[in-house]
Scaffold this active site. Structure first.
Site, PDB file in Angstrom:
ATOM      1  N   ILE A  62      26.833   1.329  14.887  1.00  0.00           N
ATOM      2  CA  ILE A  62      26.157   2.489  14.318  1.00  0.00           C
ATOM      3  C   ILE A  62      25.579   3.367  15.432  1.00  0.00           C
ATOM      4  O   ILE A  62      25.199   2.875  16.493  1.00  0.00           O
ATOM      5  CB  ILE A  62      25.043   2.035  13.334  1.00  0.00           C
ATOM      6  CG1 ILE A  62      24.584   3.179  12.438  1.00  0.00           C
ATOM      7  CG2 ILE A  62      23.886   1.361  14.062  1.00  0.00           C
ATOM      8  CD1 ILE A  62      23.786   2.722  11.224  1.00  0.00           C
ATOM      9  N   CYS A  63      25.569   4.670  15.175  1.00  0.00           N
ATOM     10  CA  CYS A  63      24.923   5.641  16.064  1.00  0.00           C
ATOM     11  C   CYS A  63      24.173   6.622  15.160  1.00  0.00           C
ATOM     12  O   CYS A  63      23.804   6.278  14.041  1.00  0.00           O
ATOM     13  CB  CYS A  63      25.935   6.331  16.976  1.00  0.00           C
ATOM     14  SG  CYS A  63      27.112   7.396  16.118  1.00  0.00           S
ATOM     15  N   ARG A  64      23.967   7.830  15.602  1.00  0.00           N
ATOM     16  CA  ARG A  64      23.242   8.810  14.781  1.00  0.00           C
ATOM     17  C   ARG A  64      24.075   9.300  13.610  1.00  0.00           C
ATOM     18  O   ARG A  64      23.625   9.326  12.476  1.00  0.00           O
ATOM     19  CB  ARG A  64      22.799   9.996  15.650  1.00  0.00           C
ATOM     20  CG  ARG A  64      21.989  11.016  14.874  1.00  0.00           C
ATOM     21  CD  ARG A  64      21.440  12.098  15.813  1.00  0.00           C
ATOM     22  NE  ARG A  64      20.573  12.984  15.087  1.00  0.00           N
ATOM     23  CZ  ARG A  64      20.958  14.131  14.546  1.00  0.00           C
ATOM     24  NH1 ARG A  64      22.212  14.521  14.636  1.00  0.00           N
ATOM     25  NH2 ARG A  64      20.101  14.891  13.898  1.00  0.00           N
ATOM     26  N   GLY A  66      27.892   8.751  13.491  1.00  0.00           N
ATOM     27  CA  GLY A  66      29.155   8.035  13.326  1.00  0.00           C
ATOM     28  C   GLY A  66      30.224   8.375  14.346  1.00  0.00           C
ATOM     29  O   GLY A  66      31.278   7.744  14.362  1.00  0.00           O
ATOM     30  N   MET A  90      23.007   6.469  11.407  1.00  0.00           N
ATOM     31  CA  MET A  90      21.608   6.311  11.025  1.00  0.00           C
ATOM     32  C   MET A  90      21.122   7.444  10.130  1.00  0.00           C
ATOM     33  O   MET A  90      20.194   7.260   9.339  1.00  0.00           O
ATOM     34  CB  MET A  90      20.719   6.208  12.270  1.00  0.00           C
ATOM     35  CG  MET A  90      20.798   4.860  12.986  1.00  0.00           C
ATOM     36  SD  MET A  90      20.388   3.426  11.947  1.00  0.00           S
ATOM     37  CE  MET A  90      18.675   3.733  11.547  1.00  0.00           C
TER      38      MET A  90
END
Length: 111
Positions: A62-64, A66, A90
């Protein structure tokens, strides 16, 4: 960059409760708000810290939003891990009300 069907992905509500959730955002993003059980390895540190990622279970990345996590998912899968990108990152995690904690204060947010 568009990844299409080459990136195995799941929605945030499909991430298992006991999943190995790998957060690849930068330190300030992590400190602002992250999933309680996530493991933090910034994308730029993966080359040096890949040995910390388990190979015996699925890895949910996961990141901010995708995009970075999709890149990491491809790289991990190409190197032999079983990784899935968390669609929407996120931002979507927070929008769907999944639990979050903050290292900087009482109200976590997505930076």
């Amino acid at each position: 960059m568009i990844f299409g069907e080459d990136v195995p992905a799941v929605g945030v509500t499909d991430v298992p409760q006991d999943a190995y959730l790998l957060d690849v955002r930068e330190q300030d993003e992590w400190e602002a708000g992250h999933a309680p059980a996530a493991v933090h390895i910034p994308m730029r540190e993966l080359g040096d810290r890949a040995g910390e990622i388990p190979r015996d279970r699925d890895v949910y990345v996961i990141c901010r939003s995708g995009v970075r996590s999709a890149q990491v998912t491809v790289a991990l899968n190409n190197a032999g891990w079983l990784a899935r990108n968390v669609d929407g990152g996120m931002k979507h995690w927070a929008e769907t009300g999944r639990p979050m904690i903050s290292e900087t204060g009482p109200d976590p947010y997505v930076a």
